[in-house]
Design a protein around this motif. Sequence first.
Motif, PDB file in Angstrom:
ATOM      1  N   SER A  43       0.815  -1.226   0.000  1.00  0.00           N
ATOM      2  CA  SER A  43       0.000   0.000   0.000  1.00  0.00           C
ATOM      3  C   SER A  43       0.848   1.275   0.000  1.00  0.00           C
ATOM      4  O   SER A  43       0.312   2.370  -0.119  1.00  0.00           O
ATOM      5  CB  SER A  43      -0.960   0.000   1.188  1.00  0.00           C
ATOM      6  OG  SER A  43      -0.222   0.133   2.385  1.00  0.00           O
ATOM      7  N   LEU A 101       0.394   5.037   2.166  1.00  0.00           N
ATOM      8  CA  LEU A 101      -0.846   5.000   2.929  1.00  0.00           C
ATOM      9  C   LEU A 101      -0.671   4.265   4.258  1.00  0.00           C
ATOM     10  O   LEU A 101      -1.307   4.611   5.245  1.00  0.00           O
ATOM     11  CB  LEU A 101      -1.952   4.338   2.097  1.00  0.00           C
ATOM     12  CG  LEU A 101      -3.362   4.407   2.652  1.00  0.00           C
ATOM     13  CD1 LEU A 101      -3.792   5.870   2.860  1.00  0.00           C
ATOM     14  CD2 LEU A 101      -4.321   3.708   1.719  1.00  0.00           C
ATOM     15  N   ALA A 102       0.239   3.291   4.303  1.00  0.00           N
ATOM     16  CA  ALA A 102       0.433   2.488   5.513  1.00  0.00           C
ATOM     17  C   ALA A 102       1.724   2.848   6.251  1.00  0.00           C
ATOM     18  O   ALA A 102       2.221   2.056   7.048  1.00  0.00           O
ATOM     19  CB  ALA A 102       0.430   1.006   5.148  1.00  0.00           C
TER      20      ALA A 102
END
Length: 163
Positions: free
Chosen positions: A8, A11-12
Amino acid sequence: MNNVIDESGLLAISTRLQRLSDQLRKDGLKIYESHHIHFEPKWFPVMYTLHKKPVLSVVEIANEIGYTHPSTISLLKELEKKKLIRSKKDKQDDRKRLLQLSHEGKTLVQQMQPVWEIMVEALAQLTDTSNNLMKAIDEVEYQMKLQGFFQRAERIKEDKDKS
């Protein structure tokens, strides 16, 4: 094989930093245990700070370690219960508590110092990459001081709403 979180990307980032932090803490605990030292890695910021700056108030410790006042108090209570730190009233302001390492705390720090040298060497090996993690953390923390994640997201949202 990467998992969904790894794939990801940005986003992570918080999840991945937390995962890295958890692993470093677990390994840190194992390192202390392998040297027969009973020490929780979560205690490190307070113990190290009081080792470097021997007498500080609760607020000063919170500022030094970058934790909230309630989180700092929680850690301090734990360390006082373990008799690693002690407090005394400030002579100028008796509402204020001044904290310092206890005799037991100072002894523990002396035992840990050679272990910290080993840890620094191992961490240097881990972080000595082409993207040097510590340098990257310093840069991101600087950017966060200029403008935080939330503020940046709000600005981007406003810019998108305008267009």
